[in-house]
Enzyme design. Structure first.
Site, PDB file in Angstrom:
ATOM      1  N   LYS A   1     -10.582  11.803  -3.624  1.00 41.63           N
ATOM      2  CA  LYS A   1     -10.897  10.919  -4.747  1.00 41.63           C
ATOM      3  C   LYS A   1     -10.764   9.459  -4.316  1.00 41.63           C
ATOM      4  O   LYS A   1      -9.780   9.098  -3.651  1.00 41.63           O
ATOM      5  CB  LYS A   1      -9.940  11.228  -5.913  1.00 41.63           C
ATOM      6  CG  LYS A   1     -10.230  10.438  -7.185  1.00 41.63           C
ATOM      7  CD  LYS A   1      -9.278  10.850  -8.310  1.00 41.63           C
ATOM      8  CE  LYS A   1      -9.527  10.068  -9.591  1.00 41.63           C
ATOM      9  NZ  LYS A   1      -8.648  10.479 -10.690  1.00 41.63           N
TER      10      LYS A   1
ATOM     11  N   SER B   1     -11.011  11.349 -14.912  1.00 43.21           N
ATOM     12  CA  SER B   1     -11.509  10.384 -13.960  1.00 43.21           C
ATOM     13  C   SER B   1     -11.901  10.978 -12.620  1.00 43.21           C
ATOM     14  O   SER B   1     -12.625  10.342 -11.862  1.00 43.21           O
ATOM     15  CB  SER B   1     -10.420   9.338 -13.728  1.00 43.21           C
ATOM     16  OG  SER B   1      -9.263   9.929 -13.147  1.00 43.21           O
TER      17      SER B   1
ATOM     18  N   SER C   1      -7.214  13.815 -16.311  1.00 39.41           N
ATOM     19  CA  SER C   1      -8.248  13.595 -15.289  1.00 39.41           C
ATOM     20  C   SER C   1      -8.449  14.716 -14.296  1.00 39.41           C
ATOM     21  O   SER C   1      -9.326  14.631 -13.450  1.00 39.41           O
ATOM     22  CB  SER C   1      -7.943  12.308 -14.522  1.00 39.41           C
ATOM     23  OG  SER C   1      -8.148  11.180 -15.323  1.00 39.41           O
TER      24      SER C   1
END
Lengths: 420, 420
Positions: free
Chosen positions: B73, B142, B166
């Site tokens: 990420k 996210s 997330s």
């Protein structure tokens, strides 16, 4: 220079608002002091250039730390000054952004004086800073430069961090106020992690008054009045571990603190020693070693050959700790937090305990023993070192006043009563 | 390519050890899949070059994730790939070191495939990734790119972080397994902080089996056997907030999970709704906003003009929250942790709850509602999204299985029973 040193932040703000002094005057006086004393002390990793003259000069809405020079521990990243984390092998000339706490201080009007010397990655390997009270002794660590710089009158405020005993112990050794707020109170973005369950940002000042001013400015907390009397306050005497014989100077410091508190009307209650509490010092080490081995995984590989033996040994030990042992240490610390809360609910308002095992030890090859901070750091409780006692050799010995978690405001409201 | 996708990590390791496949074969197959699908998906912020061929090839002591391609990420810093934190205004070409978790994965033999798209600083502003099951829908956020990449078969493993919802929500929307361990389990050095009391590193895989393999490799935990039966296990049904009417597809997913569990011999017990528990979702927001405003203080000043309105509003709100209100939210969360522990001590083994308010919503302008993750994140409890149900439109809807803190190993031991 000496005109400046007794000043409190509040005095300075008042004189600044009245136009009696300029916003760079304190900074200039501090820089003079650094030039006079730094060679023999080694408190600074690097110094900032003089700030620009464009600061607001007077008025009623001045930022609360306007013109206050601060030292920044060198595990805290800065955009305009290099960061070395107390190493000779890793150096970042310009961090992408200032650490959040540096931006916050700047927005409150504080002026960065420079970066203060830290032990390697805030663990035990010293970086050569000397104790201002005796150059043959350690100032403590890991926030060595910050404690020494404040004690030497080089800055009124310097940031430290505590993962084991890195604020309270150097504050005691250097005879200054050192404050570690409740774990999680201040932002750690841009501060090198050692063990996140323990890492806590705090600071050093010469007086409780200044520590209160900084706390109020940083947290925006209101209602931070001084307690005028401690009548009826119940203060527990609670060294952890409680099973050891205290050094004579530590006994003397605790005795003096107890007398002052009693004279103020407080009642001192000895909290019985408890083997389960004593075990917290061991749990703290498990959490430290486990987390440090994982947080410093990249540095351990990149700098394998340059890292100190002390740090390498910690990381090796941590790597071998099984997840289950780490989880058990964290669970034990949570149980202890609950039992602490029961002690406070049972009518205790604050605790006092030794800040360190004694006065600053001789030599620079060790930063001393953080034993009496381990449990409080594990429990995340706010602690303040109060420089109350000077040994026959003229060395300071502090005691720590401790509150339950989230009771920082109450702790700071009474801390002055021990020193007055 | 399709030969590779059904493979588990364990299968791959077995074939690798036997010399049937090479250590870069999985990586090459994944890269082919990315080349075929990335244009329509937008899961990747950047891609890594092909790893060197110097990996060990076969034997019995191969690292446990040898040759396993992983997505990272893009709020996680890397030395050799740029980091943008999901912004168009901040970019770091080369971090001084890899984030600790990246070094750890590399030392276990995993191969970095690239950086996956994240929302801006892991908050709500989307970055354009599409849902592999319907390009007109959000993949959630996210950790948008990580969830989408795993769902599309581009990598078997991708790292995510959860501060609100997330990991669990995008896993539910994308129909993959998403695991958020107990808060504090994995090192966050080099991972951009949003709200440290909540920020938790986790990951996505296609199967529970692979999530177990990754957990075992990362934590070195042993004894991670599958539970062969759930006979006698008591599973509490506990949505928080519990006072809302659930969407039909969420009811269907929970119903199916309950049936499977009952068929395995588990008993499903409805935990009564509790207004104090419902308040946890509000407390979570207070902690998030307060901490984010302080952790992102530097970015807020540097990038004031470029920051999204959503993030700016969060930081403004957080800045105005008094210390006392923040402390009260943290104290409430600790009380709730104790009450949770009482629920578990009272004979409940695990909890099930909705992963999201429904299937992935239409449009790319929002990443959906993290409501049903807020409390669990605040409580720091381990959660796993299990993709159990597909709606009439062919969209996945997950449920989350939840354990008490530090019970990650037990959670992973039973999770497969719901999907089998």
């Amino acid at each position: 220079m000496n005109d400046w040193n007794p000043l409190s932040i509040a005095d300075f703000q008042r004189r600044l608002g009245a136009g009696e002094v300029g916003p760079l005057d304190w900074w200039d006086a501090c820089r003079e002091m650094i030039e006079a004393k730094e060679t023999g002390l080694g408190a600074w990793a690097c110094l900032a250039p003089r700030p620009s003259e464009t600061l607001p000069t007077k008025g009623h809405d001045l930022p609360p730390l306007l013109g206050v020079p601060v030292g920044i521990k060198d595990i805290i990243e800065t955009r305009d000054l290099p960061t070395t984390w107390g190493t000779r092998y890793q150096r970042l000339e310009h961090a992408p952004t200032d650490a959040a706490i540096v931006t916050r201080l700047a927005s409150l009007g504080a002026l960065v004086m420079g970066k203060t010397v830290t032990t390697e990655f805030a663990y035990f390997q010293p970086s050569g800073t000397r104790n201002p009270h005796d150059p043959g002794r350690t100032p403590g660590g890991s926030s060595s430069g910050s404690a020494a710089a404040v004690a030497a009158g080089m800055v009124p405020v310097a940031l430290g961090t505590q993962t084991v005993g890195s604020i309270i112990r150097p504050a005691s050794y250097c005879g200054v106020v050192g404050f570690k707020p409740t774990h999680g109170t201040l932002p750690l973005s841009g501060v090198r992690a050692l063990a996140p369950s323990l890492d806590t940002l705090g600071w050093f000042t010469r007086t409780v008054e200044d520590t209160r001013t900084v706390f109020q400015a940083l947290t925006g907390s209101e209602g931070l009045g001084h307690r005028v009397s401690l009548a009826g306050t119940r203060i527990g005497l609670c060294p952890i571990p409680g099973s050891l014989v205290l050094a004579p100077e530590v006994c003397a410091a605790l005795e003096l603190a107890s007398q002052r508190l009693a004279a103020e009307g407080a009642e001192i209650i000895e909290i019985p020693a408890d083997p389960a509490r004593d075990e917290l010092t061991a749990h703290q080490h498990v959490v430290l070693a486990y987390e440090a081995a994982r947080e410093l995984a990249s540095e351990r590989i990149l700098f394998r050959d340059e890292m100190s033996g002390a740090l390498e040994a910690l990381l090796e030990e941590g790597e071998r700790i099984p997840l289950k042992a780490y989880q058990e240490a964290r669970i034990a610390s949570e149980h202890a937090r609950q039992r602490m809360t029961e002690i406070f609910s049972g009518g205790i308002d604050f605790l006092i305990a030794p800040s360190a095992t004694g006065a600053a030890p001789e030599g620079l090859e060790s930063t001393g023993d953080p034993l009496y901070s381990r449990a409080w750091t594990l429990l995340g409780m706010p602690c303040i070192n109060l420089p109350i006692y000077w040994s026959e050799e003229g060395l300071p010995v502090g005691v720590q006043l401790i509150a339950n978690r989230f009771q920082d405001v109450h702790l700071l409201a009474v801390s002055n009563r021990i020193l007055n």
